[in-house]
Scaffold this motif. Sequence first.
Motif, PDB file in Angstrom:
ATOM      1  N   SER A   1      -3.563  -5.820   6.361  1.00 22.64           N
ATOM      2  CA  SER A   1      -3.217  -5.234   5.727  1.00 22.64           C
ATOM      3  C   SER A   1      -4.148  -6.195   4.686  1.00 22.64           C
ATOM      4  O   SER A   1      -4.834  -5.231   3.421  1.00 22.64           O
ATOM      5  CB  SER A   1      -2.242  -5.508   5.561  1.00 22.64           C
TER       6      SER A   1
ATOM      7  N   PHE B   1       1.209  -1.205  -0.264  1.00 25.80           N
ATOM      8  CA  PHE B   1      -0.145   0.395  -0.181  1.00 25.80           C
ATOM      9  C   PHE B   1       0.891   0.868   0.280  1.00 25.80           C
ATOM     10  O   PHE B   1       1.650   1.401   1.090  1.00 25.80           O
ATOM     11  CB  PHE B   1      -0.748   0.429   1.011  1.00 25.80           C
TER      12      PHE B   1
ATOM     13  N   ARG C   1       0.264  -1.164   7.493  1.00 28.10           N
ATOM     14  CA  ARG C   1       0.685  -1.436   5.611  1.00 28.10           C
ATOM     15  C   ARG C   1       1.122  -2.992   6.787  1.00 28.10           C
ATOM     16  O   ARG C   1       0.837  -4.089   5.276  1.00 28.10           O
ATOM     17  CB  ARG C   1       1.089  -0.406   5.256  1.00 28.10           C
TER      18      ARG C   1
ATOM     19  N   GLY D   1      -3.261   3.908   1.756  1.00 27.37           N
ATOM     20  CA  GLY D   1      -3.394   2.719   3.142  1.00 27.37           C
ATOM     21  C   GLY D   1      -3.907   3.887   3.809  1.00 27.37           C
ATOM     22  O   GLY D   1      -4.799   2.610   4.776  1.00 27.37           O
TER      23      GLY D   1
END
Length: 415
Positions: free
Chosen positions: A193, A169, A187, A174
């Motif tokens: 994630s 990301f 992340r 993100g």
Amino acid sequence: MIFLKRFFGSLFLAILVFLFHLLGAERASAQENPFPLLPGLEASVEFWKIVFTRYSTSELIFHDPLDPLKIYKILEMREDAPRRLIHEQRKKVLAELGLDQDEARVRVQRGVKERFAAGLQRSRKYISQIQQIFREEGLPVELAYLPLVESAFNVHARSRVGALGMWQFMPATGRRFLRIGPGLDERKDPLDSTRAAARLLKENFRAFGNWPLAITAYNHGREGLQRGVSQVGSKDLMEIIQRYEGRAFGFASKNFYAEFLAAVEVAKRSEEFFPALEYHAPVRLGEVEVERTIPVTDLLKRADILRDEFLEWNPGLNSKSRSIPAGYRIKVPEEKLEIVQAAYLRAIGKPGPEPKPTSFGETAMSWIRHRVARGQTLSHIARIYRVSVGELQRLNKLPDIHSITAGEYLTIPRH
């Protein structure tokens, strides 16, 4: 005359029924195979398969980007070789082929056999839980193999442009789904994630209506690909690859779906491509939601857990962090979940209720109190403690298997 009308009427109905069944079969086929090998993409998929499985990271592949299986030369060159040397070798290949005036005809790709094999090894650690997340989101489980292309399942992977984690990301994207800051960067968290990636992929699919474009948008960006759809006037990926002239829509974006298809095939046939590979042991992580910020050392001391192993389960936390922020879900192996839940409750001065007395004359020591974490299902909890869903439902007087909420306590028989 009446006979002819009836005949043609019956024939018309028969044709309609046939077309209806044909359309239904096509729809069923599309659902059964959400990731088709598009006509014209075969060579690209084969190219990425050999990049993943045949050529080492010390080998450079000089090939035609428009016809990737047209490989002009394979050259040994260490990974840390200066880009200048690679550029010089490319110039030589162009000269040998008489393509000095058409430099775009030769592209250089480094093999990634070792990196891909390492990704397969790491994937076994989380793949089962990642696939479960995609099932819960109603998405095809093959999407769980996308990190093989993005990061080789390395939760610490960082690109030159700032993409981070298993799902790579970028900060701007993100932040739509995850918390990103100096003390916590989700992340890098394998579960958080993955949930974010599932949501993003679902949004892409809703925007484009097919997985070839949804996956390409994961790499190129949804807005950029929407410009391509508008310019070309089609949602056919092959038409966009051939006709879209966006400046940022280069080789990487055009090949991302082909890379994904190749990665899925190699992963599903990994024993064939990498017969001697030793895989990481699977780890199923449970989660404890933090209601308010607590010191890391306090939790670890109460749970008798080493800091290094705790950070391995929670890579999103900064290794120098002194506290665990409110709202974060602590990740621990399921067999340690009860211990960490109890330690957390003691750390915040909120011990769980005592076990309920049983109607069978058994002592309280025969039972476990389990605090339901966010996202847990009754079947999930039943698997942790190796009991049946029906037994949990009966003991806790639950009207149905969906009637549990995060934060409540369940009585679990100790076997």
